[in-house]
Design an enzyme around this catalytic site. Structure first.
Site, PDB file in Angstrom:
ATOM      1  N   ARG A  28      29.016  17.705  45.907  1.00 23.54           N
ATOM      2  CA  ARG A  28      30.295  17.396  45.248  1.00 23.54           C
ATOM      3  C   ARG A  28      30.498  18.274  44.008  1.00 23.54           C
ATOM      4  NH1 ARG A  28      28.777  13.260  48.359  1.00 23.54           N
ATOM      5  NH2 ARG A  28      30.304  11.762  49.147  1.00 23.54           N
ATOM      6  N   ARG A 121      27.722  16.588  66.128  1.00 25.83           N
ATOM      7  CA  ARG A 121      28.078  15.346  65.432  1.00 25.83           C
ATOM      8  C   ARG A 121      29.590  15.111  65.419  1.00 25.83           C
ATOM      9  NH1 ARG A 121      24.844  15.028  59.936  1.00 25.83           N
ATOM     10  NH2 ARG A 121      25.719  12.933  60.004  1.00 25.83           N
ATOM     11  N   SER A 166      32.158   4.762  55.414  1.00 19.61           N
ATOM     12  CA  SER A 166      31.563   6.095  55.363  1.00 19.61           C
ATOM     13  C   SER A 166      32.058   6.840  54.135  1.00 19.61           C
ATOM     14  CB  SER A 166      31.944   6.872  56.630  1.00 19.61           C
ATOM     15  OG  SER A 166      31.829   8.261  56.393  1.00 19.61           O
ATOM     16  N   ASP A 313      20.410   6.130  54.844  1.00 21.34           N
ATOM     17  CA  ASP A 313      19.554   7.323  54.867  1.00 21.34           C
ATOM     18  C   ASP A 313      18.074   6.961  54.698  1.00 21.34           C
ATOM     19  OD1 ASP A 313      21.787   8.877  55.169  1.00 21.34           O
ATOM     20  OD2 ASP A 313      21.889   9.522  53.080  1.00 21.34           O
ATOM     21  N   ARG A 385      14.680  13.792  57.554  1.00 23.90           N
ATOM     22  CA  ARG A 385      14.205  12.473  57.089  1.00 23.90           C
ATOM     23  C   ARG A 385      13.147  11.895  58.025  1.00 23.90           C
ATOM     24  NH1 ARG A 385      17.180  12.019  52.600  1.00 23.90           N
ATOM     25  NH2 ARG A 385      19.385  12.490  52.747  1.00 23.90           N
TER      26      ARG A 385
HETATM   27  C1  S3P Z   1      26.787  11.049  52.401  1.00 23.02           C
HETATM   28  C2  S3P Z   1      27.228   9.922  53.034  1.00 23.02           C
HETATM   29  C3  S3P Z   1      26.483   9.217  54.071  1.00 23.02           C
HETATM   30  C4  S3P Z   1      25.019   9.668  54.123  1.00 23.02           C
HETATM   31  C5  S3P Z   1      24.882  11.151  54.013  1.00 23.02           C
HETATM   32  C6  S3P Z   1      25.472  11.638  52.699  1.00 23.02           C
HETATM   33  C7  S3P Z   1      27.624  11.657  51.353  1.00 23.02           C
HETATM   34  O1  S3P Z   1      27.064   9.480  55.335  1.00 23.02           O
HETATM   35  O2  S3P Z   1      24.416   9.202  55.300  1.00 23.02           O
HETATM   36  O3  S3P Z   1      23.522  11.527  54.061  1.00 23.02           O
HETATM   37  O4  S3P Z   1      27.116  12.452  50.536  1.00 23.02           O
HETATM   38  O5  S3P Z   1      28.820  11.333  51.305  1.00 23.02           O
HETATM   39  P1  S3P Z   1      28.346   8.629  55.867  1.00 23.02           P
HETATM   40  O6  S3P Z   1      29.376   8.747  54.866  1.00 23.02           O
HETATM   41  O7  S3P Z   1      28.694   9.282  57.167  1.00 23.02           O
HETATM   42  O8  S3P Z   1      27.875   7.257  56.051  1.00 23.02           O
END
Ligand code: S3P
Length: 428
Positions: A28, A121, A166, A313, A385
């Protein structure tokens, strides 16, 4: 193919200030610095494959990136550039999905791609709501799979209720809303990690979050980021599990984000019987402090079916704790695990069965019958992981893990840190 061999060497007391910087926040930082007209200063940016790919994309869009000591200075261009080549997100779903939201309202043509795992994905979760507000996007399987192409367009304001909790979908939609033609709202079934809201608000964006998130379009450039990226609680969690399963051990994970949407797995470890202390030290964008985890007897089985987004995660590492616990553990409502870097339900259960642990698989979770892990050879399925989770299992039963190069995507110094508490051998 790089492999790892791990053998435990008994109790440890490990004070660790070198856990990898937070991956979500680092992605970000790179992307959001493009929303300002002045340089952002980012200390402790994560230098791992995923986040270096994001930084490369930010450069392709015209930013300059300079390192000054432990600070990354990201200077946005006067106006963003239409890139000359495809944008490669590598293994990172976060990069691809957030860039979908970011780029779909920016005039120009963009192609997003990634490695063979990312290209499998599902992207429909962001492509569909973005198309509904006017985004021009396409990809394989009617827009569900990368490579994705985006033709930037003006977007309409929206009121979107997401069917999934999500942070990636939420962040993509918030980024799109910043350049939409009015005030937008976004609702999710359960709060997902909220770094996007916190960071953009800290940069001066008008984002309110309560039960629903309300986003006002940008009126001009945002303030630059001045941030020190904390350690990643997801990376720290491997060592937390290590301390919770090796009798007499303790780990101190320093300067980690204590954002509640990120540390739920530590709460579960506490419910299983480990001693867990959180010490908050500062609060800028996020609460930050130390987490101390100590062994406190054999862990007990646990049921996990709520707040899944807050520990998704960490479930592979938690599965190792569950496998050593007394009694049964159950995980439900976690179907999202099937569409992570690998199908984490199938891959983790396969690994545990190789270690002699009895498991049962469901579409949205699993049951693990705790017992004694046996020495085994386990395939990481190319998933960082999973590789690191079974490396931690190596502390209680010798483990060989194949295909571990993927660890570089999030935690390049993992084996160096692991070798402080275990015997670690790496070979090609
Ligand atoms: C993340 C959000 C999660 C997480 C990923 C990182 C992020 O995924 O599993 O490792 O940085 O926004 P989802 O938003 O698909 O749940």
């Amino acid at each position: 193919m790089k492999r790892l061999e791990v053998k435990g060497k008994g109790a440890f007391d490990f004070v660790c200030s070198e856990i990898a910087s937070d991956k979500s926040i680092s992605h970000r930082c790179a992307m959001f610095s493009l929303l300002s007209d002045r340089p952002s200063r980012v200390r402790n940016y994560l230098k791992a494959e995923d986040t270096l790919n994001t930084l490369a994309i930010v450069r392709q869009l015209g930013a300059t990136v300079k390192e000054e000591g432990d600070e990354m200075v990201i200077t946005p261009p006067e106006s963003l550039k239409e890139p000359e080549d495809v944008l490669d997100c590598g293994n990172s779903g976060t990069a691809m999905r957030l860039f979908c939201g970011f780029l779909s309202s920016l005039k120009g043509h963009y192609v997003l791609t990634g490695d063979k795992y990312l290209r499998r994905r599902p992207m429909k979760r962001v492509v569909k709501p973005l198309r509904e507000i006017g985004a021009k996007m396409d990809g394989r399987e009617k827009g569900n799979l990368a490579p994705l192409c985006i033709r930037g367009e003006s977007l309409r304001a929206f009121h979107y209720e997401s069917p999934i909790a999500s942070a990636q979908v939420k962040s993509a939609m918030i980024l799109a809303a910043l350049r939409a033609d009015g005030v937008s709202t976004y609702k999710e079934p359960e709060l997902s990690r909220d770094h996007t809201e916190r960071m953009l608000r800290g940069m001066g964006a008008n984002i309110e979050s309560w039960d629903t998130i309300t986003v006002e379009p940008l009126r001009g450039p945002l303030d630059p980021l001045e941030i020190s990226v904390p350690a990643d609680p997801s990376s720290g969690f491997f060592f937390a599990v290590a301390a919770a399963i090796v009798p007499g051990s303790r780990v101190v994970i320093e300067n980690v984000t204590l954002n509640p949407t990120r540390i739920e797995a530590y709460r579960v470890l506490e419910r299983m019987g480990a001693r867990v202390e959180l010490v908050e030290k500062e609060n800028r964008y996020e609460p930050i402090g130390d987490i101390v985890v100590s062994y406190s007897g054999r862990l007990k089985g646990v049921e996990v079916s709520e707040r899944i987004a807050w520990l998704i995660d960490e479930l592979p590492a938690l599965a190792i704790a569950m496998a050593t616990a007394e009694g049964e553990s159950l995980v439900r409502n976690a179907a999202e695990l099937r569409v992570k870097e690998s199908d984490r339900i199938t891959c983790v259960m396969q690994g545990l069965r190789a270690c002699g642990i009895e498991t049962e698989e469901f579409e949205d979770g699993y049951r693990i019958i705790g017992g004694t892990l046996k020495s085994a050879e386990v395939d990481s399925c190319g998933d960082h992981r999973i590789a690191m989770s079974f490396a931690i299992a190596g502390l209680v039963a010798d483990m060989k893990i194949s295909d571990v190069a993927c660890i570089e995507t999030s935690f390049p110094n993992f084996t160096v840190l692991l070798s402080k508490i275990a015997e670690v051998k790496e070979w090609k």
